[in-house]
Scaffold this motif. Structure first.
Motif, PDB file in Angstrom:
ATOM      1  N   VAL A 840       8.033 -12.393 -10.248  1.00  0.00           N
ATOM      2  CA  VAL A 840       9.191 -11.846  -9.531  1.00  0.00           C
ATOM      3  C   VAL A 840       9.652 -10.502 -10.082  1.00  0.00           C
ATOM      4  N   ASN A 841       9.220 -10.120 -11.265  1.00  0.00           N
ATOM      5  CA  ASN A 841       9.621  -8.839 -11.862  1.00  0.00           C
ATOM      6  C   ASN A 841       8.476  -8.351 -12.739  1.00  0.00           C
ATOM      7  N   THR A 842       7.369  -8.012 -12.083  1.00  0.00           N
ATOM      8  CA  THR A 842       6.120  -7.690 -12.791  1.00  0.00           C
ATOM      9  C   THR A 842       6.296  -6.531 -13.749  1.00  0.00           C
ATOM     10  N   THR A 843       7.027  -5.515 -13.327  1.00  0.00           N
ATOM     11  CA  THR A 843       7.214  -4.316 -14.155  1.00  0.00           C
ATOM     12  C   THR A 843       7.883  -4.648 -15.476  1.00  0.00           C
ATOM     13  N   TYR A 844       8.912  -5.523 -15.382  1.00  0.00           N
ATOM     14  CA  TYR A 844       9.628  -5.855 -16.613  1.00  0.00           C
ATOM     15  C   TYR A 844       8.726  -6.598 -17.597  1.00  0.00           C
ATOM     16  N   LEU A 845       7.930  -7.557 -17.121  1.00  0.00           N
ATOM     17  CA  LEU A 845       7.096  -8.310 -18.055  1.00  0.00           C
ATOM     18  C   LEU A 845       6.053  -7.404 -18.698  1.00  0.00           C
ATOM     19  N   ALA A 846       5.566  -6.422 -17.923  1.00  0.00           N
ATOM     20  CA  ALA A 846       4.617  -5.467 -18.503  1.00  0.00           C
ATOM     21  C   ALA A 846       5.269  -4.694 -19.643  1.00  0.00           C
ATOM     22  N   GLN A 847       6.535  -4.294 -19.433  1.00  0.00           N
ATOM     23  CA  GLN A 847       7.258  -3.574 -20.497  1.00  0.00           C
ATOM     24  C   GLN A 847       7.506  -4.486 -21.701  1.00  0.00           C
ATOM     25  N   LEU A 848       7.903  -5.742 -21.429  1.00  0.00           N
ATOM     26  CA  LEU A 848       8.190  -6.694 -22.505  1.00  0.00           C
ATOM     27  C   LEU A 848       6.969  -6.912 -23.383  1.00  0.00           C
ATOM     28  N   THR A 849       5.804  -7.145 -22.773  1.00  0.00           N
ATOM     29  CA  THR A 849       4.611  -7.481 -23.548  1.00  0.00           C
ATOM     30  C   THR A 849       4.014  -6.285 -24.271  1.00  0.00           C
TER      31      THR A 849
END
Length: 1011
Positions: A840-849
């Motif tokens: 649901v928020n692909t961009t955020y998880l990419a930043q988190l990881t």
């Protein structure tokens, strides 16, 4: 540095100053003593202060020294490895010798403390380090005068009591050896002293009026005290020095030797009770204390060694004596209540003793090679025969009659107490321990007697009841013996309702007698009215539908009685009826207005805490069991407001109010905002941990908070304003974590948008406090809250709880869950939340990881990763899919399908696993998902009325239905992203596809509906 004799003056000063009323003097002295405690020689200095002849008159300082000595023994006597402080072996030897050389201490309090000191040391050192303790005491006892022997016996008693509490087998064996060494000597001394005492009593009784014998009274009294200590020692040796014969089926010889003589002593002392009563209070008190203690020792021996006590030389004489005392009409006027209580306790214990019940298999005649169970049956049958011979039918009937007609009857002092304070009288009768007062003890004995002989006594009790009713019709208003007997007979029928129901028809009894009792409202009839109220409560299970209405009306009438004791008895019985599984609301509904009014009025009338709690309990029970509450809501609100204001400082009463308020909210359901005017201020006070009563009120206030949110039709500003208190509660402890989680979930479900707008930082702080600081059970309770937050606010929440999500990544990538189901569940749930964020928020998880701070945290946690964090998470999703729920499986599948769109060659290495997992979810998971989402709470939407606000469970199901994960098609997502993967990787993709087994590839095509 070790303390020496030169430090004694300083030690004395510190001890004296430690008792000073001036804090500026006391505090430094206490600190200095605390620092000195670990120094060698500290206990030796204290012992010198205690034993110093120069300080004999300074009792307070010596007592304080003994207290510090005792504390030092507890803390430092037992040697511990690597301990920097302690008492050396040399000092221990010195202290043990010094204590045994100071036996003739004249001050009783200090002598008692010295006995405690020796017993504490003996617990650690006997027998290994102090093997001669008992032999030294026994040797000095033989040549001691009365004072010294008293002090030695005091030491023996304290030491034996301390050692008897050690439970290891070796320690119990040691105690048995002590018993064998000391018993004969102690028992002989006891016998000698009892003869000395009786001679002295005889001389005193003959010489009253002269002063010649007065000088010997002090020594005789000291002998009495010594004898009393010796009795305690004999009891300790007999009880703890031998294994219970109920376990070993072996005769305990001291029981047969001791018990008859203990009874003889009782019989010898009893005549002096009346002789000394008005002449010598000191010896009169001793006789009273001695007789009661002797009976208690006999009861303890019977309980510990029932078979040995059941011998024909012991049990018959003891029980016969007790029964004679209970039933003897000459004894009825003797004001010696404690003694009669002990006689009843003994008879009750014998009647209840399971070892005295006859075996249903009959006597085993062959004694050769019999088993343990057979020996036990033989012993039980033998004692059972003795009990039967002691209690022929005539004696059982006599005992029953005496208990009811003599001991159940209210006395003049009872009636005076009732008249002076009805509330105290009610609670004393209702709550007192049965073995503390004569009438409750008689009632307890009666119930056991009736249980054992109900077929014999059923008709007898009914005949007593009939006689009492005939001799005292409902028109009688004078407090006559007939009226008091009727009260006693009613009590007798109330206590044994279950067994008596075979002999007494309740409907006929109620219609023909009990209901008529209420027609006479003379003040003296309160005695019968109270007992009728009690009967209606006890007989609740026997009341049939055709009588319920009339019984309910009677209880409401009694609830309006002029006497508080009657009202309180009625409120207790009404509680039992309302809580009964067969409670009939249709017969009660029109009585509710009078019932509420009576409760409100009673709370104003009563003064005692127990009374208020009892009425509040009735209100809570009514709120929980009747459906018509709303019409009385305003009056209940006013009532709660008034009682809360008057309960200031009474936290126990406020707890009961919180419980009642919770029942009120549940009863009002969607109309609960009616009571917010009183409820929300009370709630805010209860959840404020800085309020004076926070410690007592918090648990029930949290429960009320949770219930209020669960039944709230909409969010109101006052409820939103309560949430900051949650931060303080969680910061202090996790004791209320489960309720706190439910409260947070309710806020999110009720009005998550407004809730987050006001309290986003508080939510983030709470989650950060919990994640990483609680065990797996705690994590499993909080993870659903994070999941529903992300579900409802996929764009806003992830950045807000970044720190928590980093911790979830660490949880996922840490090992150690292979053999731990709870850790596996935590890792699976955490991985599902991260998978949801990817969807649901692909961009955020990419930043988190890819965040460098996450890499640092992983290193600090000892987690080594060889690939990117995202691909490590991919491995977790693939690994944990079998442990996941249907919705989590679908979430894993959607996240894995997104991984297919990455322009990274590692994707192709995992292509076969990703496709296999997604295929299994598509083919097998849809059915599970449908069953999960169509169960229970979703179907409840149909049962909700049009104007009824949705319940918490329905709101949760509605959120699930609107969940993007629920609405997405995994099949379409995999198909589209597989095409993207093919476009991105070209020939490499085709090569990877070709490596998939043909049967697996066929399943993929079937799931994705590919040609």
């Amino acid at each position: 540095m070790a303390l020496t004799a030169s430090d004694l003056p300083a030690m004395y000063s510190l001890l004296a100053n430690s008792m000073s009323g001036d804090e500026s003097v006391r505090r430094p002295a206490e600190a200095a003593l605390s620092q000195s405690e670990s120094r060698p020689g500290f206990c030796s200095c204290l012992m010198e202060v205690i034993a110093s002849k120069d300080l004999v008159s300074h009792v307070d300082v010596r007592l304080m020294a003994s207290v510090y000595f005792k504390n030092s023994i507890n803390r430092h006597w037992k040697s511990r490895r690597n301990a920097s402080s302690g008492i050396s072996n040399e000092e221990k030897i010195h202290l043990r010798q010094k204590l045994l050389s100071h036996l003739r201490e004249e001050n009783y309090k200090i002598a008692e403390m010295l006995a405690v000191l020796i017993s504490k040391i003996a617990r650690f050192d006997y027998p290994r380090e102090w093997p001669d303790l008992f032999s030294v005491l026994a040797q000095q006892l033989q040549s001691a005068d009365v004072l010294a022997s008293h002090r030695i016996l005091m030491i023996l008693f304290r030491t034996l009591k301390e050692l008897s509490t050690k439970r290891l087998t070796a320690d119990q064996r040691t105690f048995a050896e002590i018993s064998s060494q000391l018993f004969d000597f102690s028992w002989h001394l006891w016998q000698t002293d009892v003869q000395t005492i009786l001679r002295g009593f005889s001389t005193m009784a003959q010489s009253y009026g002269s002063n010649s014998a007065e000088q010997h009274h002090d020594e005789l009294f000291l002998t009495c005290e010594r004898w009393f200590l010796c009795l305690k020692i004999v009891r300790q040796l007999t009880i703890s020095g031998f294994q219970s014969d109920a376990k070993c089926i072996q005769e305990i010889k001291p029981v047969k030797e001791v018990s008859p003589l203990l009874l003889n002593a009782v019989q010898s002392f009893l005549p002096y009770y009346s002789s000394f009563q008005n002449r010598d209070p000191k010896f009169w008190e001793f006789v009273k204390k001695a007789c009661v203690k002797l009976m208690k020792v006999l009861a303890a021996i019977q309980s510990r060694h029932p078979y040995s006590f059941g011998d024909k030389c012991v049990l018959p004489v003891v029980v016969d004596f007790c029964l004679n005392k209970i039933t003897d009409p000459e004894q009825a006027s003797l004001p010696f209540e404690e003694f009669f209580i002990q006689c009843m306790v003994m008879v009750k214990s014998v009647l209840e003793c399971k070892e005295y019940k006859p075996s249903l298999t009959g006597r085993v005649m062959d004694e050769n090679g019999v088993t343990f169970e057979q020996r036990k049956k033989n012993a039980s049958n033998a004692v059972s025969g003795i009990v039967s011979s002691l209690l022929p039918n005539e004696r059982i009937v006599l005992l029953c009659n005496i208990l009811v007609r003599r001991y159940f009857v209210l006395t003049a002092s009872d009636l005076e107490e009732w008249y002076q304070n009805p509330e105290s009288f009610h609670h004393e009768q209702d709550m007192i321990q049965w073995s503390e007062k004569l009438r409750p003890c008689a009632e307890a004995l009666y119930m056991v007697l009736f249980e054992n002989y109900n077929q014999l006594l059923g008709p007898i009790v009914v005949s007593i009841l009939q006689e009492a009713m005939n001799n005292c019709p409902p028109s009688v208003t004078e407090i006559t013996p007939a009226l008091l007997l009727k009260d006693a007979a009613y009590a007798a029928t109330a206590y044994v309702y279950y067994e008596l129901s075979n002999y007494l028809n309740f409907r006929d009894w109620f219609n023909g007698a009990l209901s008529l009792e209420l027609s006479n409202d003379h003040p003296n009839r309160r005695i019968i009215h109270r007992k009728v109220a009690m009967i209606l409560g006890h007989w609740v299970s026997e009341i049939k539908d055709d009588t319920k209405r009339a019984v309910y009306c009677s209880l409401i009438t009694l609830l309006q009685d002029n006497d508080l004791a009657v009202k309180l008895a009625a409120s207790r019985s009404l509680c039992l009826h309302v809580e009964d599984a067969n409670f009939s609301e249709q017969y009660f509904i029109d009585l509710l207005p009078i019932c509420w009014e009576s409760c409100f009025k009673m709370v104003e009338e009563v003064q005692e805490f127990d009374s208020k709690v009892q009425v509040l309990n009735l209100i809570s029970v009514l709120l929980g069991h009747v459906s018509e509450v709303t019409p009385y809501a305003q009056k209940l609100v006013q009532f709660f407001q008034k009682v809360w204001e008057e309960s200031s400082g009474e936290s126990l009463l406020q707890i009961q109010l919180l419980v009642a308020l919770r029942s009120f909210v549940i009863a009002l359901a969607y109309q609960s905002p009616i009571c917010y005017s009183i409820l929300l201020p009370i709630l805010q006070k209860g959840i404020d941990i800085n309020s004076p009563d926070a410690l007592n009120l918090l648990e029930d206030s949290m429960a009320l908070w949770e219930t209020t949110l669960s039944y709230a039709p909409m969010m109101v500003p006052q409820l939103l304003a309560c949430f900051p208190y949650m931060v303080d509660i969680i910061e202090r402890s996790f004791d209320h974590l489960q309720v706190a989680v439910s409260i947070m979930e309710s806020y999110i479900i009720l009005d998550g948008g407004e809730f987050l707008n006001m309290h986003a930082s508080s939510v983030a702080k709470i989650l950060d406090l919990i994640i990483g600081n609680v065990n797996d059970k705690g994590l499993l309770s909080i993870l659903p809250v994070i999941d529903i937050l992300v579900q409802c606010f996929p764009a806003e929440v992830p950045p807000l709880i970044n720190s928590c999500l980093q911790k979830l990544v660490i949880i996922c990538l840490s090992g150690g869950d292979d053999r731990d189901p709870s850790k596996t569940a935590v890792k699976t749930f955490s991985a599902a939340i991260l998978a949801r964020i990817l969807v649901v928020n692909t961009t955020y998880l990419a930043q988190l990881t890819s965040d460098s701070s996450l890499s640092v945290l992983l290193q600090q946690a000892g987690v080594t990763i060889e690939d990117s964090v995202l691909f490590c998470l991919t491995d977790i999703w693939l690994d944990k899919v079998d442990n996941a729920s249907p919705m989590q499986k679908k979430t894993f599948g959607l996240a894995l399908s997104i991984i297919l769109t990455l322009r990274m060659p590692q994707v192709l290495d995992k292509l076969d696993q990703i496709l296999s997992t997604c295929t299994s979810v598509i083919l097998g998971g849809d059915k599970d998902l449908t069953e999960e989402e169509s169960s229970g709470d979703m179907s409840s939407s149909r049962s909700q009325g049009e104007g009824t606000p949705p319940s918490k469970e329905l709101r949760k199901s509605q959120i699930k239905v609107s969940d993007p994960i629920y609405q997405m098609s995994l099949e379409n997502s995999v198909r589209e992203n597989l095409q993207t993967c093919s476009t991105l990787h070209g020939d490499a993709f085709n090569s990877a596809i070709s490596r998939i087994h043909p049967s697996e590839l066929a399943q993929v095509k079937q799931a994705l509906k590919l040609p």
